[in-house]
Each structure stands twice: as structure tokens, then as C-alpha cells.
Design a protein around this motif. Structure first.
Motif, PDB file in Angstrom:
ATOM      1  N   ARG A 181      -3.764  13.640   1.545  1.00 50.45           N
ATOM      2  CA  ARG A 181      -4.992  13.043   1.044  1.00 50.45           C
ATOM      3  C   ARG A 181      -5.146  11.611   1.552  1.00 50.45           C
ATOM      4  NH1 ARG A 181      -5.864  11.735  -5.175  1.00 50.45           N
ATOM      5  NH2 ARG A 181      -6.254  13.926  -5.436  1.00 50.45           N
ATOM      6  N   TYR A 182      -4.083  10.825   1.453  1.00 53.71           N
ATOM      7  CA  TYR A 182      -4.247   9.408   1.774  1.00 53.71           C
ATOM      8  C   TYR A 182      -4.108   9.112   3.251  1.00 53.71           C
ATOM      9  CZ  TYR A 182      -4.512   8.697  -3.121  1.00 53.71           C
ATOM     10  OH  TYR A 182      -4.934   8.765  -4.422  1.00 53.71           O
ATOM     11  N   GLN A 217     -10.174   8.310  -5.795  1.00 53.81           N
ATOM     12  CA  GLN A 217     -10.096   8.106  -4.350  1.00 53.81           C
ATOM     13  C   GLN A 217     -10.696   6.749  -3.968  1.00 53.81           C
ATOM     14  OE1 GLN A 217     -10.644  11.507  -1.967  1.00 53.81           O
ATOM     15  NE2 GLN A 217     -11.081  10.354  -0.108  1.00 53.81           N
ATOM     16  N   TYR A 273       0.804  -1.218   0.000  1.00 53.77           N
ATOM     17  CA  TYR A 273       0.000   0.000   0.000  1.00 53.77           C
ATOM     18  C   TYR A 273       0.844   1.278   0.000  1.00 53.77           C
ATOM     19  CZ  TYR A 273      -3.049   3.769   1.221  1.00 53.77           C
ATOM     20  OH  TYR A 273      -3.669   4.976   1.221  1.00 53.77           O
ATOM     21  N   GLU A 287     -14.417   3.627   4.710  1.00 57.68           N
ATOM     22  CA  GLU A 287     -13.592   4.633   4.045  1.00 57.68           C
ATOM     23  C   GLU A 287     -14.458   5.457   3.095  1.00 57.68           C
ATOM     24  OE1 GLU A 287     -10.604   5.515   4.635  1.00 57.68           O
ATOM     25  OE2 GLU A 287      -9.726   3.842   5.748  1.00 57.68           O
ATOM     26  N   ASP A 288     -14.146   6.725   3.026  1.00 57.97           N
ATOM     27  CA  ASP A 288     -14.922   7.657   2.220  1.00 57.97           C
ATOM     28  C   ASP A 288     -14.283   7.820   0.840  1.00 57.97           C
ATOM     29  OD1 ASP A 288     -16.455   9.675   1.217  1.00 57.97           O
ATOM     30  OD2 ASP A 288     -15.479  11.249   2.392  1.00 57.97           O
ATOM     31  N   SER A 308      -7.051  11.518   5.244  1.00 65.32           N
ATOM     32  CA  SER A 308      -8.431  11.175   4.887  1.00 65.32           C
ATOM     33  C   SER A 308      -8.854   9.854   5.503  1.00 65.32           C
ATOM     34  CB  SER A 308      -8.603  11.132   3.379  1.00 65.32           C
ATOM     35  OG  SER A 308      -7.990   9.985   2.855  1.00 65.32           O
ATOM     36  N   SER A 309      -7.922   9.055   5.998  1.00 65.25           N
ATOM     37  CA  SER A 309      -8.375   7.801   6.592  1.00 65.25           C
ATOM     38  C   SER A 309      -8.817   8.002   8.037  1.00 65.25           C
ATOM     39  CB  SER A 309      -7.309   6.712   6.483  1.00 65.25           C
ATOM     40  OG  SER A 309      -6.156   7.102   7.134  1.00 65.25           O
ATOM     41  N   PHE A 310      -8.533   9.148   8.631  1.00 67.63           N
ATOM     42  CA  PHE A 310      -9.149   9.363   9.939  1.00 67.63           C
ATOM     43  C   PHE A 310     -10.074  10.576  10.006  1.00 67.63           C
ATOM     44  CE2 PHE A 310      -4.741  10.795  10.334  1.00 67.63           C
ATOM     45  CZ  PHE A 310      -4.893  12.083  10.774  1.00 67.63           C
ATOM     46  N   GLN A 319     -12.735  13.070   7.287  1.00 65.50           N
ATOM     47  CA  GLN A 319     -13.132  13.468   5.941  1.00 65.50           C
ATOM     48  C   GLN A 319     -12.756  14.908   5.669  1.00 65.50           C
ATOM     49  OE1 GLN A 319     -17.339  12.742   5.862  1.00 65.50           O
ATOM     50  NE2 GLN A 319     -16.924  10.889   6.999  1.00 65.50           N
ATOM     51  N   ARG A 320     -12.233  15.560   6.673  1.00 70.46           N
ATOM     52  CA  ARG A 320     -11.948  16.989   6.512  1.00 70.46           C
ATOM     53  C   ARG A 320     -10.518  17.225   6.064  1.00 70.46           C
ATOM     54  NH1 ARG A 320     -16.423  16.851   6.077  1.00 70.46           N
ATOM     55  NH2 ARG A 320     -17.997  16.868   7.697  1.00 70.46           N
ATOM     56  N   PRO A 351     -20.924  13.301  10.777  1.00 71.50           N
ATOM     57  CA  PRO A 351     -20.117  13.224   9.571  1.00 71.50           C
ATOM     58  C   PRO A 351     -18.859  12.361   9.697  1.00 71.50           C
ATOM     59  CG  PRO A 351     -20.865  15.444   9.924  1.00 71.50           C
ATOM     60  CD  PRO A 351     -21.345  14.641  11.089  1.00 71.50           C
ATOM     61  N   THR A 352     -18.170  12.397  10.806  1.00 71.99           N
ATOM     62  CA  THR A 352     -16.973  11.580  10.891  1.00 71.99           C
ATOM     63  C   THR A 352     -17.381  10.158  11.230  1.00 71.99           C
ATOM     64  OG1 THR A 352     -16.811  12.158  13.183  1.00 71.99           O
ATOM     65  CG2 THR A 352     -15.476  13.424  11.668  1.00 71.99           C
ATOM     66  N   THR A 353     -16.802   9.230  10.522  1.00 72.95           N
ATOM     67  CA  THR A 353     -17.124   7.842  10.765  1.00 72.95           C
ATOM     68  C   THR A 353     -16.105   7.244  11.721  1.00 72.95           C
ATOM     69  OG1 THR A 353     -15.890   7.363   8.804  1.00 72.95           O
ATOM     70  CG2 THR A 353     -18.281   7.411   8.599  1.00 72.95           C
ATOM     71  N   LYS A 386      -8.705   3.981  -1.896  1.00 68.26           N
ATOM     72  CA  LYS A 386      -9.256   3.425  -0.656  1.00 68.26           C
ATOM     73  C   LYS A 386      -9.352   1.908  -0.743  1.00 68.26           C
ATOM     74  CE  LYS A 386      -9.699   7.191   1.591  1.00 68.26           C
ATOM     75  NZ  LYS A 386      -8.750   7.443   2.668  1.00 68.26           N
ATOM     76  N   SER A 421     -13.383   3.756  11.955  1.00 73.94           N
ATOM     77  CA  SER A 421     -12.124   3.934  11.254  1.00 73.94           C
ATOM     78  C   SER A 421     -10.985   3.267  12.021  1.00 73.94           C
ATOM     79  CB  SER A 421     -11.817   5.421  11.090  1.00 73.94           C
ATOM     80  OG  SER A 421     -11.289   5.911  12.276  1.00 73.94           O
ATOM     81  N   ILE A 434     -19.265   9.283   1.344  1.00 78.66           N
ATOM     82  CA  ILE A 434     -19.789   9.799   2.609  1.00 78.66           C
ATOM     83  C   ILE A 434     -19.648  11.317   2.680  1.00 78.66           C
ATOM     84  CG2 ILE A 434     -19.641   9.533   5.130  1.00 78.66           C
ATOM     85  CD1 ILE A 434     -18.450   6.795   4.595  1.00 78.66           C
ATOM     86  N   GLN A 460      -5.982   0.664  -0.137  1.00 81.98           N
ATOM     87  CA  GLN A 460      -5.632   0.818   1.278  1.00 81.98           C
ATOM     88  C   GLN A 460      -6.298  -0.269   2.119  1.00 81.98           C
ATOM     89  OE1 GLN A 460      -6.270   4.832   2.575  1.00 81.98           O
ATOM     90  NE2 GLN A 460      -6.479   4.243   4.698  1.00 81.98           N
ATOM     91  N   THR A 462      -8.078   4.160  12.713  1.00 85.54           N
ATOM     92  CA  THR A 462      -7.342   5.002  13.647  1.00 85.54           C
ATOM     93  C   THR A 462      -8.027   5.018  15.007  1.00 85.54           C
ATOM     94  OG1 THR A 462      -7.135   6.346  11.702  1.00 85.54           O
ATOM     95  CG2 THR A 462      -6.088   7.133  13.709  1.00 85.54           C
TER      96      THR A 462
END
Lengths: 350, 451
Positions: free
Chosen positions: A281-282, B139, A36, B131-132, A285-287, A289-290, B59-61, B143, B65, B95, B146, B67
Motif C-alpha cells: 500500500r505505502y 491514506q 517515515y 500523492e493520491d 501506491s507512491s508510484f 494508483q493501481r 490516471p497516473t500522475t 501520505k 511522482s 485522485i 510520507q 519515482t
């Protein structure tokens, strides 16, 4: 003066050393990185070439293009169509992609180069939107917004079986980008490259000196188109898919952000910009969406404090530290002088 | 030569520092990427209680996730046997962005079903890693990569948009990860022999699957002979309108006009004007999201509704937007594979559970998410949780059948798409003052190779 010469030489050799370290790190990366992160690195390498080609226009020549994705997408669609419809192998497909980018630049150059500044920006933006519209509506050929899936990834034959397919493809990308970057280096260091910078700084003076500035801009536009299409072709192989998003002005905008963030007009700055944006971005964005908010903040901070790009960060730190240190302190002086003269030496290196 | 031009160069680049910075950033970032991959082995899987699922509609999942799962409280990684180790399901959904409700509803539906079975099936806990994809094919692919390579998921569920599905298809099939599509209607994924794969299952629909039978129905039962079709100008719009038109014409009807409007059209006036000039019995429409709200409102304001009755794909009057459309949507007849007002005990239970968990009305996307989670759980039960034996697991997926909210659910053996019951629905004002799609007819056993 003698001392300065020494500094130039040592600075140059240490820079060569660092370049060598970077090259070796890139070469051995597959050995230490799982698939990855390696795919993220592959994308960074491809985008580096793309933003470096944009930097030829934006950074070196001072032509703010918001339509460079036109070439990126043209290369992508050329490769995808040739690979899927004609089953052409990678080398000829990439060559055709580059030629397609060059052809597009040849045709559009005379129109967009009638202008400069904001008008150039708008014209290039329109150009990419026109192509986007064609691709979106020509569903029989391009698949419309669904795009074209099924682009096979090229492999280096002598490595297949030895390493995994992703590693193999990574080396394909590295090889192609290395060759392209080497030629780019040669271009910007040539007298042609220096003319570009001259045009950026003051086109009238350069023109007055007898340089054919319009033709110079036309040629650099064609070159940037070719390199951009090459990166686009690699990107289509990387994703195994091409869609209209690759042509979208948003892609061009993102590339512009990368160039400016990294440092327009510096050779390696855009690479830094691409790295930061893609990692944000990668990873971010995985923790959350902002991540785009965070990118925005980074961008604002960079523009405020490092208007010449992240590439200038070490110089800025050095400047601030030199300022903070009173020049009167005798014990510190030799070191400060050495640092200062290195900076001068590096500047003159340009 | 180089030095002559120094005055022109005021951009001072120190390549040494540049490279140093670059190297640090790349390596640092990539190490972080590896580090993230390792830390998410922590067994935070079981924590999908209903309360957390409810929290996840913010909004945040974060609840799902990796993390968040790696937070210190989650404990140390356990090297447990495969039986106790969670089954990791990667969920890709849109999302954020324009289509965020589609992806979010789907994820909510999945979580709802999983909470009903205590996140356990086949003796193993189920862990969702959401994942969004943000509506962006690139993207979505990143994802997918990933999830497969870093999070080592056993399955992938979801994918909202057709172009996202097109982008991830080759990668997922190549990686040999079973994929349960939760929405994307790209027809080829199950209909095209070159594109379908033993790894691809779809619980939702292929574009055209619920539009095509409406072609017969509109001609034979509703009695329309001449229809105008109008849709959003993108692939799904053309696919759906095409499927309806083809069957309507085969039944004997005539398509008197086609009007396509670009996405995000604010003013439908010009398009409505073209429709007005046509001589038709009805207008069939496919719009979605904000476009559907604007289209239906403006269609009524324009006075077209008195001229031509409005019929269409269910998305045009989806439950998500129905209350925004209000009276303008009244009497619109549409087809879909779902309605929250479908009368069955399973559906009632689902709609009520969804309402009490998320305080929102269930819709097709929530339903699809619910189905996707259920399909996974059923296949895990059938294989005693042995998701590692891929061939057996794929066979089990293929054989999944159960009574879902709209009746029997099963996959078509060849296409691996769902066999759906197409519901014909009409928008009515409900006794409680809200609006709903009341089921007026049902067309059973429609598979995705039937059109």
C-alpha cells in the motif's frame, strides 16, 4: 529416532535465535530508520496484533469473521473519546478500550455464535455495519464521517527527551504489542488453544470427547474482541484520529486478506500478511494508483500456489526442490534426508 | 500435551523460515522506503512543461511522482544552495475512487498556474509531488507523513475531503508545515479557534460559506417563504444545509422539511415522495458527483420540478456533471464561489487556458487548485523564495492578495480562510448547445466567520 530428537532441539534453538534476531532488529530499528519508514513499521506492528487477533477466530477456530473491525473501531473510539473528552492517560484508556471490546463480544457473541461458516461471516459483517451506522449518524458524539481528530500520542516518560516523539511512541506500541503477543502465544499453546484447533478440524468429535465447544468458541470470540480493541486503541493513538473507516467492513476485509495471505492458523503468518499488504500500500501506491490491482494479483498468485499462505513459502520451496531431486542420487541423500526430517520435526513441533 | 494433538494440526508452520521471511520482507521494504527517500532529491523539478501537465491528466500522475523524478535521465543530485534548490510542494488529492475528479481537477488547476509562471517563483523552481489519498482519511494521513518525512516537502497543498482534512490536521500542524487547503470544507479548520492554526490556510471555502448568504437571497430576492432542504447524509451535507436553513429562518422564512439521503443512493423515489407531500415554495438541495446526477434527473422525472423550483448548493449542478444532467438541470439556481461563466478578463483567460490544456471546462476544483498554486507563488515572490524562514513565509502567505478569476483574492486575517465572492448562478442552455451556470448575481466579501 535419536537423530530426530537432536533435530528438534537444534531447530528449536535456531528458531529461538531467529526470534531473538527479530526482536533485536525491532528494538534497534529506530536507530537506523528515518521517521517515515519508522511510522510504516509502527503501523505494521499495530496491524500485526489486529490480524493475529482475527487469526484466533479465522485461523485457529475456523470462524470466518468479516466483522472484526467492529472491535478495532470500538477500541479506537473508546481511546479517542476518553483521550479527547476525559483527558484520560494511555494505560487506563487502553484498558477501557480492551474492556469495551470484551463487552461488545460478550453481548454479540451469543448471537453470532449461533451460526458458523458463511452465516457467521454475514452476521459479523452486519454487526460491524450496524456500529458503522451508529457512528456515522451520531455526529454529536463521534463527529460522524469527519471523525475525531486530536488524539494525543502517548509517550514513555523515561524516554521522553532522549529520543524523538515518534521513536518514543514506536516503543510504546512495541511494548504493548509484545505483551499482547506473548499472551496470545500462551493462549494458542495452551490446551485451550489446542481445543480451538480441534473445533476447526472437527467440532463434533471435540464435542463428543466432552469439550464444551460452544463455551470455547464464546471465550475465544471474547479474547479476539479484546485483542482487536487493543490494536484499535493503539491505531487511534498512532493516527491521532479516529473515523468510521476504522469500523468499516472494508477494514475487516483487508485484515482477512492479510490473515489468509500470510497463512491462517499459523502464529506468525498473519504478521507476514500485514507486512506485505501495508508495504504494498505505502510503497507501490507512491508510484502507481493501481496498487490494489497489484495486491489483487499477489493475492491470486498466493491462493493458487501457496493456499496455506506466504508463511508456507519456504516449505513449498523445500518440497519442490526435494521433488526435483531424484531420491536415488546417493550423494545427495543425506542432505535431503536431513531437510526432510527437519520438516517432519517442525511439523511435530506444532 | 502439545504433542498429543498433532493429528489435528495439519497447518505446518516453520517458525524459523517464517521469521526469516518476515525479517527479510520488513527490512527489505523499509530499506526500499529509505532508498526511495534519498533518490527523489534529483532535480527533475523544472520539468513541468504544459505538455507534461497535459499528460498528467491520465490516471497516473507519474509526471509529478518522486519515482518518475528519480529516473536515470534526471541526472545526479545537486547539492545546490537553497536559492537554486526547488521548493517542494506536496499535493494530497483524491485522485482515485468516487471523488477522483475533484482531486484531479485541483491538481490540474495547480499545474496550469505553475506552467504559466514556468514553475518558478521567488527565484526558485517549484516541484510538485502529487500523492493520491483515494478518499481515505488513513491514506491521506500516511501520505502526509510520507511527504513531510520522506520527501521533505516545504509546503502541503490540497486535501479533497473533510474527513481527510480532519485526519491530517494534527499531524501537519505538529510538523509545522504550512498547509494550503485546496478543497476540504471542514468548517472547524478555519472557524474553530481550537482547530485553526497559523499553519493552516484555505483557498476554497468552509462548508456553509456560500450556502449561508443564499438563505437571505432566497427569501429576499427570490421571494421563497417556505423551503424544503435535502442533502446527502454526511457531515458536509448537514453543515451546508444547516448554514442555509439558519440564515433562511433568520431572514423570516420557514424550513418545512429536511430530507437526508445516504451517499450512493440509486433510487431517490422514496425521498422525492416525502418531498412531494410537503407544502413548499422551493427545494434547496446539496448533492455531489453521481448522486447529484441521479438526484436532479429523478427530481425532474418525478415531476417535482413543476411543483417546486429547485435551488441549491453549486455542487448539485457542478460543471463536471452538468452536461450529464442536461435539460433536467435547466433553471436550477445555485450559489458557489465560482462559475466558469463569470465575466472578468482573468476568468476568461483561466477558462481558455484550462480548456486548451486539458480539453475540459474549468470548474470550482480547478479554480481552487489554480488559486492554491498562485497563493504559493505570490508568497514565494514576497519572500524571495526563502521558504525555509517559516515565520516570514507564513506572514507572506497571510498577506497574499491579488486579482484572481473572480476578483480580489485575500485571506481573512483571523480565520485564514478565503474571502470569497458568492456567485448566484442559473443553469441555462448556452448558444453552443452545452449547459452552463450563468451568473445572475454576486454577493461580495463573504468570509468564513460571517455565518
Amino acid at each position: 529416532m535419536h537423530r530426530k530428537g537432536l533435530d528438534v532441539r537444534s531447530a528449536r534453538s535456531s528458531r529461538l535465535l531467529l526470534l531473538a534476531v527479530a526482536v533485536i532488529a525491532l528494538l534497534v530499528a529506530p536507530a537506523v530508520l528515518p521517521d517515515y519508514p519508522l511510522s510504516v513499521l509502527t503501523e505494521i506492528v499495530i496491524f500485526s496484533l489486529f490480524v493475529m487477533s482475527l487469526n484466533l477466530l479465522v485461523g485457529y477456530t475456523g470462524l470466518p469473521s468479516l466483522g472484526h473491525s467492529a472491535f478495532f473501531g470500538t477500541g479506537g473510539y473508546a481511546v479517542a473519546l476518553l483521550a479527547i473528552r476525559a483527558h484520560l492517560s494511555a494505560i487506563p484508556a487502553l484498558i477501557v478500550a480492551v474492556l469495551a471490546g470484551i463487552a461488545l463480544a460478550l453481548i454479540t457473541g451469543p448471537f453470532v455464535l449461533r451460526t458458523s461458516g458463511a452465516y457467521f461471516l454475514i452476521l459479523t459483517l452486519s454487526l460491524t455495519q450496524v456500529l458503522f451506522g451508529i457512528v456515522w449518524l451520531w455526529r454529536g458524539m463521534t463527529g460522524g464521517d469527519d471523525g475525531l481528530p486530536g488524539v494525543p500520542r502517548p509517550q514513555l516518560p523515561f524516554l521522553s527527551g532522549v529520543v524523538g516523539s515518534w521513536t518514543n511512541f514506536y516503543y510504546v506500541v512495541l511494548l504493548v504489542v509484545a505483551i499482547a503477543v506473548a499472551t496470545l502465544w500462551w493462549v494458542v499453546r495452551s490446551s485451550f488453544g489446542l481445543t480451538l484447533v480441534g473445533i476447526r478440524e472437527n467440532e463434533r468429535i471435540v464435542e463428543g470427547l466432552g469439550y464444551p465447544t460452544w463455551w470455547t468458541k464464546y471465550i475465544v470470540y471474547i479474547l479476539a474482541g479484546g485483542y482487536g480493541a487493543l490494536a484499535g486503541g493503539l491505531f487511534a493513538y498512532f493516527k491521532g484520529y479516529v473515523g468510521p473507516g476504522q469500523l468499516s467492513w472494508l477494514t475487516a476485509g483487508e485484515a482477512l486478506v492479510m490473515v489468509i495471505l500470510g497463512g491462517a492458523g499459523t502464529f506468525w503468518g498473519p504478521v507476514l500478511g500485514a507486512t506485505v499488504v501495508l508495504l504494498l500500500r505505502y510503497e507501490v501506491s507512491s508510484f502507481t494508483q493501481r496498487w490494489e490491482t497489484i495486491l489483487g494479483l499477489v493475492f491470486i498468485l498466493a491462493v493458487l500456489f501457496l493456499p496455506e499462505g506466504l508463511a508456507r513459502l519456504p516449505d513449498r520451496i523445500r518440497d519442490i526442490r526435494a521433488k526435483g531431486r531424484p531420491a536415488a542420487a546417493p550423494a545427495e541423500q543425506p542432505a535431503a534426508e536431513a531437510v526432510g526430517s527437519t520438516a517432519i520435526a517442525e511439523r511435530s513441533e506444532q | 500435551m502439545q504433542h498429543e494433538s498433532q493429528p489435528l494440526m495439519n497447518h505446518r508452520l516453520s517458525r524459523r523460515s517464517m521469521l526469516l521471511g518476515l525479517g527479510t520482507t520488513v527490512l527489505g521494504g523499509l530499506l526500499a522506503a529509505c532508498g526511495g527517500g534519498e533518490s527523489e532529491e534529483t532535480p527533475a523539478a523544472a520539468a513541468e512543461t504544459p505538455t507534461q501537465a497535459a499528460a498528467a491528466q491520465t490516471p497516473t500522475t507519474a509526471a509529478a511522482s518522486p519515482t518518475a523524478a528519480a529516473s536515470p535521465t534526471a541526472g545526479t543530485p545537486s547539492a545546490s544552495s537553497s536559492s537554486g534548490e526547488p521548493v517542494r510542494v506536496g499535493v494530497i488529492g483524491t485522485i482515485s475512487g468516487v471523488y477522483s475528479t475533484l482531486g484531479q481537477n485541483m491538481v490540474d488547476g495547480m499545474k496550469l498556474y505553475l506552467s504559466e509562471i514556468q514553475n518558478q517563483a521567488g527565484g526558485r523552481p517549484i516541484e510538485l509531488i502529487v500523492e493520491d489519498s483515494a478518499g481515505d482519511p488513513d491514506q491521506a494521513l500516511a501520505k502526509a507523513r510520507q511527504l513531510v518525512e520522506r520527501d521533505q516537502v516545504h509546503l502541503i497543498a490540497g486535501v479533497t475531503l473533510s474527513n481527510e482534512a480532519a485526519a491530517v490536521r494534527d499531524y501537519i500542524v505538529e510538523a509545522q508545515v504550512p498547509w494550503i487547503i485546496g478543497n476540504a470544507g471542514l468548517p472547524g479548520l478555519t472557524r474553530d479557534p481550537n482547530m485553526r492554526s497559523p499553519y493552516i490556510f484555505r483557498v476554497s471555502f468552509a462548508n456553509g460559506q456560500y450556502e449561508a448568504p443564499f438563505g437571505d437571497y432566497a427569501y429576499n430576492t427570490l421571494g421563497y417563504k417556505r423551503v424544503v432542504v435535502t442533502a446527502l447524509d454526511y457531515s458536509a451535507g448537514h453543515d451546508k444545509a444547516g448554514a442555509f436553513s439558519q440564515r433562511f429562518q433568520q431572514a423570516g422564512g420557514e424550513i418545512v422539511g429536511e430530507v437526508y439521503a445516504p451517499m450512493d443512493t440509486q433510487d431517490y423515489g422514496p425521498y422525492l415522495q416525502r418531498i412531494q407531500q410537503m407544502d413548499a415554495d422551493a427545494v434547496w438541495a446539496f448533492y455531489s458527483g453521481g448522486d447529484a446526477v441521479r438526484f436532479v434527473l429523478q427530481y425532474t422525472e418525478f415531476g417535482l420540478k413543476d411543483q417546486f423550483p429547485l435551488i441549491g448548493a453549486g455542487d448539485t449542478v457542478d460543471e463536471n456533471i452538468l452536461n450529464q444532467q442536461g435539460d433536467a438541470a435547466l433553471d436550477v439556481v445555485s450559489t458557489l464561489h465560482y462559475s466558469p461563466l463569470y465575466d472578468s478578463p482573468e476568468n476568461k483567460a483561466f477558462v481558455e487556458a484550462f480548456q486548451s490544456t486539458y480539453n475540459a471546462q474549468a470548474n470550482q476544483f480547478a479554480y481552487q487548485g489554480y488559486l492554491a498554486a498562485r497563493v504559493i507563488a505570490e508568497a514565494l515572490n514576497a519572500t524571495d523564495g526563502n521558504v525555509e524562514d517559516k515565520q516570514a513565509f507564513l506572514e507572506a502567505l497571510k498577506g497574499v492578495h491579488f486579482t484572481g478569476p473572480t476578483g480580489e483574492f485575500r485571506f481573512h486575517p483571523e480565520s485564514q480562510g478565503p474571502v470569497i465572492t458568492v456567485l448566484v448562478r442559473r443553469v441555462e442552455k448556452l448558444p453552443d448547445g452545452s449547459y452552463g451556470n450563468v451568473v445572475i448575481d454576486a454577493i461580495g466579501n463573504v468570509d468564513d466567520l460571517s455565518f
